[in-house]
Write a protein that holds these residues in place. Structure first.
Motif, PDB file in Angstrom:
ATOM      1  N   ILE A   1       0.849  -1.171   0.000  1.00  0.00           N
ATOM      2  CA  ILE A   1       0.000   0.000   0.000  1.00  0.00           C
ATOM      3  C   ILE A   1       0.887   1.224   0.000  1.00  0.00           C
ATOM      4  N   ASN A   2       0.713   2.067  -0.971  1.00  0.00           N
ATOM      5  CA  ASN A   2       1.539   3.262  -1.096  1.00  0.00           C
ATOM      6  C   ASN A   2       0.869   4.414  -0.334  1.00  0.00           C
ATOM      7  N   ALA A   3       0.606   5.514  -0.998  1.00  0.00           N
ATOM      8  CA  ALA A   3      -0.010   6.645  -0.307  1.00  0.00           C
ATOM      9  C   ALA A   3      -1.484   6.374  -0.019  1.00  0.00           C
ATOM     10  N   VAL A   4      -1.953   6.933   1.081  1.00  0.00           N
ATOM     11  CA  VAL A   4      -3.358   6.809   1.467  1.00  0.00           C
ATOM     12  C   VAL A   4      -3.880   8.188   1.861  1.00  0.00           C
ATOM     13  N   GLY A   5      -5.076   8.477   1.431  1.00  0.00           N
ATOM     14  CA  GLY A   5      -5.679   9.761   1.775  1.00  0.00           C
ATOM     15  C   GLY A   5      -7.045   9.593   2.400  1.00  0.00           C
ATOM     16  N   TRP A   6      -7.337  10.468   3.351  1.00  0.00           N
ATOM     17  CA  TRP A   6      -8.678  10.573   3.900  1.00  0.00           C
ATOM     18  C   TRP A   6      -9.346  11.801   3.285  1.00  0.00           C
ATOM     19  N   TYR A   7     -10.554  11.619   2.809  1.00  0.00           N
ATOM     20  CA  TYR A   7     -11.337  12.690   2.205  1.00  0.00           C
ATOM     21  C   TYR A   7     -12.669  12.779   2.946  1.00  0.00           C
ATOM     22  N   ARG A   8     -13.352  13.900   2.762  1.00  0.00           N
ATOM     23  CA  ARG A   8     -14.690  13.997   3.313  1.00  0.00           C
ATOM     24  C   ARG A   8     -15.581  14.782   2.360  1.00  0.00           C
ATOM     25  N   GLN A   9     -16.868  14.443   2.451  1.00  0.00           N
ATOM     26  CA  GLN A   9     -17.842  15.098   1.583  1.00  0.00           C
ATOM     27  C   GLN A   9     -19.109  15.364   2.382  1.00  0.00           C
ATOM     28  N   ALA A  10     -19.432  16.637   2.522  1.00  0.00           N
ATOM     29  CA  ALA A  10     -20.672  17.043   3.165  1.00  0.00           C
ATOM     30  C   ALA A  10     -21.754  17.217   2.101  1.00  0.00           C
ATOM     31  N   PRO A  11     -23.020  17.123   2.476  1.00  0.00           N
ATOM     32  CA  PRO A  11     -24.104  17.270   1.494  1.00  0.00           C
ATOM     33  C   PRO A  11     -23.974  18.574   0.718  1.00  0.00           C
ATOM     34  N   GLY A  12     -24.045  18.463  -0.611  1.00  0.00           N
ATOM     35  CA  GLY A  12     -23.964  19.630  -1.465  1.00  0.00           C
ATOM     36  C   GLY A  12     -22.567  20.123  -1.734  1.00  0.00           C
ATOM     37  N   ASN A  13     -21.581  19.480  -1.135  1.00  0.00           N
ATOM     38  CA  ASN A  13     -20.185  19.906  -1.313  1.00  0.00           C
ATOM     39  C   ASN A  13     -19.397  18.877  -2.114  1.00  0.00           C
TER      40      ASN A  13
END
Length: 124
Positions: A31-43
């Motif tokens: 496993i190389n790079a890992v990212g955490w993302y987030r998404q709110a409603p409408g965004n």
């Protein structure tokens, strides 16, 4: 071939400190790079934190000083420890992992895999 599963979300009170986990499984070489993302409603889906294969973390401005990303290579797992959560942190949190797998031909390929997301709701 590769599954990425997030866990640890739920209802959190303002000021809470949950830890999210991102676990990868399957025919993984590395496993190389890992990212955490987030998404709110409408965004849009935005990057929260990123960790390189060597463990170097990078944070968004909103995460600096409050979130910590770390990895346990032996468990193929990346964590996002969050502190002092605010209602504005409410979103679905997704993990994206760059994973090396070996194809039946013997060729090693590197692909990005997304998890299904885990909902974090900050509310009293």
């Amino acid at each position: 071939q590769v599954q990425v599963v997030e866990s640890g979300g739920g209802l959190v009170q303002p000021g809470g400190s949950p830890t999210l986990s991102c676990a990868a499984s399957g025919r993984i070489i590395r496993i190389n790079a890992v990212g955490w993302y987030r998404q709110a409603p409408g965004n849009e889906r935005d990057l929260v934190a990123h960790i390189t294969s060597g463990g170097l973390p990078i944070y968004s401005d909103s995460a600096k000083g409050r979130f910590t990303i770390s990895r346990d290579n032996a468990k193929n797992t990346v964590y996002l420890q969050m502190h002092n959560l605010e209602p504005e942190d409410t979103a679905v949190y997704y993990c994206n992992a760059e994973v090396d797998t070996r194809e039946p031909t013997g060729l090693v390929l590197s692909r990005d895999y997304w998890g299904q997301g885990t909902q974090v709701t900050v509310s009293s």
